[in-house]
Structures are given as structure tokens and as C-alpha cells.
Design an enzyme around this catalytic site. Structure first.
Site, PDB file in Angstrom:
ATOM      1  N   HIS A 136       0.836  -1.200   0.000  1.00  0.00           N
ATOM      2  CA  HIS A 136       0.000   0.000   0.000  1.00  0.00           C
ATOM      3  C   HIS A 136       0.879   1.261   0.000  1.00  0.00           C
ATOM      4  O   HIS A 136       0.760   2.123  -0.877  1.00  0.00           O
ATOM      5  CB  HIS A 136      -0.916  -0.023   1.239  1.00  0.00           C
ATOM      6  N   GLU A 137       1.779   1.341   0.964  1.00  0.00           N
ATOM      7  CA  GLU A 137       2.654   2.521   1.026  1.00  0.00           C
ATOM      8  C   GLU A 137       3.545   2.568  -0.208  1.00  0.00           C
ATOM      9  O   GLU A 137       3.859   3.642  -0.727  1.00  0.00           O
ATOM     10  CB  GLU A 137       3.484   2.513   2.315  1.00  0.00           C
ATOM     11  N   GLU A 162      -4.525   8.030  -2.911  1.00  0.00           N
ATOM     12  CA  GLU A 162      -5.012   6.791  -2.309  1.00  0.00           C
ATOM     13  C   GLU A 162      -5.302   5.735  -3.385  1.00  0.00           C
ATOM     14  O   GLU A 162      -5.159   4.543  -3.146  1.00  0.00           O
ATOM     15  CB  GLU A 162      -6.255   7.088  -1.463  1.00  0.00           C
TER      16      GLU A 162
END
Lengths: 487, 487
Positions: A261-262, A291
Site C-alpha cells: 500500500h505505502e 489513495e
């Protein structure tokens, strides 16, 4: 040439000071969350506050504002227009909102965050209530000062997602909520996996994450991974982007997906055109677009069958216990579905329901249609309505998120926009998605760069999406993706 | 109250901005040398330069200068006078030296450093010669602009050691050099130890260093230790001081003594009165006084028999190979003496000879009595005269140090002042030194705080030494210490 106009050049020359202050503040934040000795906070806070004041002073300097206004009337190329657009947003924020109101909000959120922590620990909403009332009141004043068309919540949404309105959000959630309920009713994924309880060795796990990120093409000469209590990504420049992860010691998908995700956030920052460095548009287009990049890699790629199959041998190399679990077991573990109380633990199917609850409550709070005191009960009722689960106390209900205590009202919807745009990206990437099964990511990355990353904040998010995909926030792609995957 | 005067308070309020910029720059430097992804330097340099320009601008702001001048004529307490003294030095530097000259020096030293690296790698002084000529010429201009009494080198010495002059230095070196030669001739320490070649495991070594530092009382809530190619200490505030070390994998005393050395610098920063935080006097009194704190712990304490005896069991716990070596072996290993070519590898007896060579050459360079082209031969001749060893090439001779390429002419003597003051500290500490054998350091630390640390830069170094010890740079204590230890 990216920047030709002499006024823009003058603006960018002056902006370098602001950029340097922001760069330094970003590093100070990173350090606070990673390596700073605990007691160092005593003076770090003062340094960050001083630099922030300085940046604000430069941003609202009348001669700087005059330059931006002058440029605004000129014929400009896309990048130049982007610079003016982004600066005008910053200038508007600091000039329309009186310094006294900003200061009151700072105090209220600092005290509010402390009160929230205690309230959550004691599961006692009344400890937080007066603080949240104050924060909501000040936030409504902010909305009035900023101005808006239609709904006052529009002023707040726009802070996080430029141009995104209540009308847009209503379309999104009114399409999403019933579809998600339908899919939830039909889906047959397990709600639990034995792998959730399996412990792992932290250093093996870290080695695995580094290997996964290397395979995905992250260059550790421009990128790094550290540890912090709350995983985050920070961009310090075109060649210095950092993520953090957290090792809980069990349920390894949590660490894996937080790294991926990061990593998705980081890839965005790493692929912005270097010619935009040190300018106001070396940034993501919006919170939602940012996002979308993390969710795309986490969910659309990372939880896909082909990714799991291809990564399985690599993961097994580091995690001995995987010897007892098949690829199918791991795939099921990565994709368990269970309506639950806590947003941050939600699966990709139920996640947006949590956001819908928050969106609806925030919208009503901002107009005053509901009061802060109504929140706990309304929260619980909505949770039951949307997810069929009911919090037994405020800690697992209305008090679970830090956002409101920090004054971030209008932020939650960007999480859903992230999921929604991630699905659009997955759709339009088309055949490039097939390369995931061979662990080839170069094509996908080049395509993402061309469609989204390279422009930074040159375009507002709606314009960017329309340019690249011919439409903006269309929830159908997310619904179709979830329907195909789970139904 | 430390600061009562209203003008001083106004100065300190304004200074907070400068402090915050310096704090941020210090963190950026630390990050460059520890964790920054390699390619991040592309934009980090620009950020550091912008913040430095800003700080310079605030420091030379006419309204700020006017305040400092106003305060200078008032009745002030010691701390307030210190603030004015230190600010006047900074203001003098930026106002007396034309910006153009500072910029030329920046360019010359940046290019000079690159050229020096190549010249040293190829052991070819002629590659560095034109750069050094330029640097020396610009540095002479700096001295002229700053002004001086007597010798032009005084202007440069004063930059690093306030108030220290050629007359002082001549007294120091003319006493030291013959004494050191006498002791060198008589001393009977071995020139080599088998332990120099023994390899160690880096993680055991790191654990050992942490344990040693803990025993010495370092609080890791206010302090940290990282790795960097060149060990250094950086103070980011009263509760955030950081050192770095380097693990070469063999000859463990190098890592141990660099940790203790940097720890000494760190202790100074950690013991400055917190009431001076964010002011210009939250700093060491001078380079020499700072170095005295590192040398005191490294040499006077760390290489003493009682320290080695007391630490031996702790070291053995981490370094299995010590099982084959007695306390006496380790003591001898820590104290080998060998006239050698490279300053940074020198023992405490021969070290100051290396500095004497540099001091004499710098003094002559600055007046133009010798030319840059004369340096290699003069260097070699002096080395043979003082230490009886002669470099066989420029890399192990005149090219070994980075200092001149960076424009640091006048800096070297502070290393000897560090040794000299360290010996004074050891002498005046008296019976407190006996507690080292019990690994008790609280008394010594409290005494150091009272004698030196707590004042920061309240007093110039000579005043500080006279206040605390009744005399300033007296070389006899160093000579006596070395004579007692080695003769």
C-alpha cells in the site's frame, strides 16, 4: 520547456524557499515517527511550528500574491496553469481564514487529540464530546470563510479533493451502498483464516518485504523502508521517497499489504516528472488520486490470484510456515470477508461501507442537522443498517478514528475515491494486468506514469481523470470489479 | 531568570526562527550521512542551501543587527552578554565578508573537495594544487576582511577558537614538541598488538557499544547511535543528541574509541543548561573545548588502566576472542605507540606532532612565506623531523586530510587544544577520576557539567577555562599526563 513564462519563473524562484521549508518539515516529521529519541519532541515541535509559520509568511507575502495574481491573467501552458492553481488554493486558505481562527483550530485539535485518546481508552464519548463540538463549530466557520456553492460540506471536501462535491459524493455512495450489500449477501469468501494467528519472525518478514519490493522494481537508491507505529509514505524529492511499515509479529498479511500500500503511494511520488521538482505541482493531484495508487497495488494487484500465485514462492522462501499452506490457502487468507466494526481492519468489500457511515454523519454535522451528542447512537444504527454489526461500546464505534480529533472533517470520502479510482485504473490498464502473473511490472508502471504519475498536481483530479480515462469518479468500475471477484 | 533584559528577550524571540532553520539543517545533515537514499542528495543540497541563505538573511537583517547593537551597550547578566557576544561574531562574519567572496569560497571549496578526492586517490598533488592556491588566496582575503591584530592567521584561528592567537599557539607548540620528542624517545609501549588484526562480528560489537554507553550513563531517550562513514556527533536540542560510529570488522578499539569519543561530544551537548535551549549560546564554547570533552573520555578515561580493567568483563561478554587476551593485553592494545604517517591513526602521544606540522605550514601559507607548491616537500621534511617517518607519496603525506579542500584553515590547532584541555580536565577532576575503576561516572559528569558543560557558549573559551581552572591553555598538564603514563 516546462516553465517558460517569466512571471512563473519568478514565482518558482521565490517558491524554492517555501519548498525548502516544506522539505525540512517533512524530514522532521519522518524523523519524529522513526528515529528521534523520545524526549527530542520537547524542541522538535517548536522547530516545526517555526518553519510552518515562516512558510505561511512567505506564501501570503503581498508581493508573492501579486505575482500569482499577475500570472493568473496570462496565457500559460498546462504546468504553469497548474502552478497558479495550486498556489491560489494555498493562498486562499491562509488569506480567507483569519489567523486567529486557524490558531483556535490548532489549539482545539491539539487538545481534542489528547482528549480523544483518553476517551477512546476509556470508551467514554462524553470525554471527547465538548472538544468535538468545538472542533465542529470552528470547522463550520472555516467552511464559511472559505466559501462554497450549495452545501457547506463542499468547502471541506474541496480541501482534500479539489472540485469534489456533495453531489458527486451522493452519486458515488448511492450507487455503491446497495451494490456492496448485494455482493456481500452473495459472496462466499471465508470470514477467517488460520494464517491470521500464525506468528512470524520480524527480521525474516522484513527481508521478505524488501525482496517483494525489489521484485516490484523499487530502487533502494531512491527509496527506503523503515518502521513506525503508523505506516506512512513521505516524499522528500524525486529521488528520496520513504515508506514505513509495522511488524506486529503475527497475521503477516497486515505487514505485507501495508508495505505494498505505502509502496503504491511511493511509486506515485517516484514517477512525477523530475522537471516539476521543487515546484508546487510536485505533489499528488489529490488525496483520492494518491489513495488510488496505494489501493491499486494493495487490492487490485496485491490481492489478485495471479499476484499471489507468482509471489508465493518468494514468500515461502522467508516464511517457513507457508510450507503448510497452499497458494489457495494464501489467496483465501488475503481475501477473507467479514463485516466488522473497525474500519482499518476491514476487507476491500466492506471497507467502503465504513466510509459511507462517516460521510453521511459528517455531512449532517456540518449543516447542524445532527448534533455531536447524536453521533454515538447514529453511528451504531448506521453500522447495523449497512454492515449488520453493532458496536457494543464507543471505542469500537464512534471513537475509533483519530481524524475528527485532528479536525480532518471531509477527509474520509477520499478513501472511497481511492478504491473507486483504483478500480478504474485496473480496468483501463487492460492487458497490462496480465503481466502481473509473470511478476513483470515495468509496463504497468510506465502506463501509470503516463496516465497519472508524471503530471503531479498539474491538473485537478477530475481533469486528470477525464484526460486519462474519459470520465471522472465513476463507481461502476469498482462495483464491477468487486462483483466479478466476489460474486 | 536567565534572560531578563527586554531587548535580549526580543532578540531571542527573533532568533527562534534562525534556531529552527539551524535545527532543520542539522537534521538534514545527519540524514545525509546516515539514512538518506543515495540519490536523494540531488535535492537535499538545494534545501540545505536555501535554509542557510534564509538564516543568513535573518541574521543580517538591519533591525536584528540594531537590536544586538542596542543590547551591547546595556547592563547585562552573563548569559545575556554571551548571547550578544555570539551573535556579534555571526553578524561580523556575514557583514564583513562580502557575499561575493563567500560565494567564491563556496564554489572553490566544492570544486576543491572533488579535486582533492581525485588527487588523493591518484596520489598526485598537482591535481589539487591550483584549487588549494585559490582556496588559500580567498581565505587570505577572508582574514583581511575580518581584520586582526598582529598575525593574519589570528583572524582564522579565531573562527574556530575564539580569542586564540598565534602567540598562544606558539607557546603551546614550542612547549609541546620537544617534550613529546623526549617522551617518545623514552616510552616503552609496544608498537603493535595482535588484537589489531582480530575480526569481530558487527552486531555483537554494536551491542557491546550500547552496553558500554549505557554503563557510562547515556539515556537512549535523549540520545542515539547510528552508523556513518565518518563518525560524528550532532546536537538537535537538549533532549536529542546523536552520535555515529563505523564498524570496520576488525581492530575493535577503533569502533570502541570512536563511540566513546563521540559520546564525549554528546555528553557536553546533553549537559548544557536546558534554559539556554533555542538561544545562540546553546552550543559548545569553542571547537577546542568541544574536542577536549571527546578526548577526555576517549584518552584520559577510556585508555586508562582503571577503565580497561573495569570494562574488560563487559567487553568479554560480547567479544568471545577476548578470552585469549588478558586485561594487560587489552590495555597495551589500547595504548600502542608508533610514529606513523596518518594523523587519524595516530596514538595520543604522537597525535599532536601531526598537528604541529599542519600548524606551522598553515601559518606560513597564510602570510605567503611559503607557497602551495612548497607544501609536499615541507610536509615530508617536517614529518621526518618531528616523527622520524617520511611519506613515500602525497596520499600518505600532504593530501591525507580533507580540511584544506573545505577551506578549514585554522581548524587543526583545535585538535591539540582538545588534548591539552582534556589533560587539564583530568588533572582538576582529582579524586573523581578514582571512581572510574568502579564504573561510576555520575560524580565526574556532575563536575564536568558544573565546570564546563552547563554554560554552553555563555563564556568565550579562555574565560571559561580561567573561571573554572584559574588558567587557560596550559600545555603542562598534557605533558605531565603523557610523561606519567608513558615515561
Amino acid at each position: 520547456m516546462t516553465f517558460d513564462n517569466p512571471i512563473i519563473k519568478e514565482i518558482l524562484e521565490k517558491y524554492k524557499q517555501i519548498w525548502a521549508l516544506r522539505h525540512a518539515s517533512a524530514l522532521m516529521d519522518w524523523d519524529v515517527q522513526t528515529y528521534m529519541p523520545q524526549k527530542g519532541i520537547s524542541h522538535r515541535g517548536a522547530a516545526i511550528a517555526q518553519l510552518s509559520l515562516l512558510g505561511q509568511k512567505f506564501m501570503t507575502d503581498p508581493s508573492f500574491i501579486a505575482l500569482v495574481e499577475k500570472a493568473d491573467g496570462m496565457e500559460l501552458n498546462d504546468q504553469e496553469r497548474g502552478v497558479v492553481r495550486v498556489l491560489k488554493r494555498d493562498i486562499k486558505y491562509y488569506t480567507k481564514i483569519p489567523p486567529k481562527l486557524l490558531e483556535e483550530l490548532t489549539v482545539a485539535t491539539q487538545e481534542g487529540t489528547v482528549a480523544w485518546r483518553e476517551a477512546r481508552a476509556k470508551s467514554n464519548f462524553s470525554l471527547f464530546k465538548p472538544h468535538l463540538e468545538r472542533i465542529v463549530e470552528l470547522t463550520r466557520q472555516v467552511a464559511e470563510k472559505l466559501g462554497y456553492e450549495g452545501h457547506p460540506y463542499n468547502a471541506l471536501l474541496d480541501l482534500y479533493e479539489e472540485g469534489f462535491t456533495v453531489s458527486d459524493a451522493d452519486v458515488v455512495f448511492s450507487r455503491l451502498v446497495p451494490s456492496l450489500r448485494r455482493i456481500l449477501d452473495k459472496q462466499r469468501m471465508p470470514s477467517h483464516s488460520a494464517l491470521e494467528d500464525v506468528k512470524y519472525d520480524t527480521s525474516s518478514m522484513e527481508a521478505m518485504l524488501r525482496n517483494v519490493l525489489e521484485v516490484m522494481g523499487y530502487d533502494f537508491n531512491r527509496f527506503r523502508m523503515d518502521i513506525s507505529p503508523h505506516p506512512f509514505t513521505i516524499g522528500l524529492g524525486p529521488n528520496d521517497v520513504r515508506i514505513t511499515v509495522r511488524y506486529e509479529g503475527y497475521d503477516f498479511k497486515r505487514a505485507l499489504f501495508s508495505a505494498i500500500h505505502e509502496g503504491g503511494h511511493a511509486l506515485y511520488e517516484l514517477q512525477i516528472d523530475e522537471s516539476l521538482a521543487m515546484t508546487p505541482i510536485f505533489d499528488g493531484a489529490s488525496m483520492g488520486i494518491h489513495e488510488s495508487q496505494s489501493r491499486f497495488w494493495e487490492n487490485i494487484v496485491g490481492r489478485s490470484k495471479s499476484f499471489v500465485e507468482a509471489m508465493y514462492p518468494i514468500m515461502r522462501r522467508y516464511l517457513d510456515f507457508l510450507g503448510s499452506y497452499s497458494v489457495d490457502d494464501v489467496y483465501a487468507y488475503f481475501n477473507t470477508v467479514k463485516p466488522s466494526l473497525i474500519r482499518v481492519d476491514a476487507d476491500e468489500l466492506t471497507y467502503n461501507m465504513h466510509i459511507a457511515v462517516r460521510y453521511e454523519l459528517e455531512k449532517l454535522l456540518v449543516t447542524g442537522e445532527i448534533k455531536v451528542g447524536d453521533l454515538p447512537e447514529l453511528w451504531n444504527r448506521k453500522m447495523e443498517e449497512y454492515l449488520g454489526v453493532k458496536p457494543s461500546n464507543d471505542a469500537e464505534g464512534v471513537l475509533q478514528d483519530i481524524h475528527w480529533s485532528q479536525g480532518s472533517i471531509g477527509y474520509f470520502p477520499t478513501y472511497t475515491l481511492g478504491n473507486l479510482v483504483a478500480a478504474m485504473v485496473g480496468h483501463f490498464a487492460g492487458k497490462l494486468m496480465n503481466e502481473v502473473s509473470e511478476l513483470k511490472f515495468d509496463g504497468l508502471k510506465a502506463w501509470l506514469r503516463e496516465k497519472i504519475h508524471r503530471y503531479g498536481a498539474t491538473y485537478d483530479p477530475k481533469t486528470l481523470l477525464r484526460r486519462s480515462f474519459g470520465e471522472s469518479y465513476n463507481p461502476d468500475y469498482l462495483i464491477n470489479y468487486l462483483s466479478r471477484k466476489y460474486e
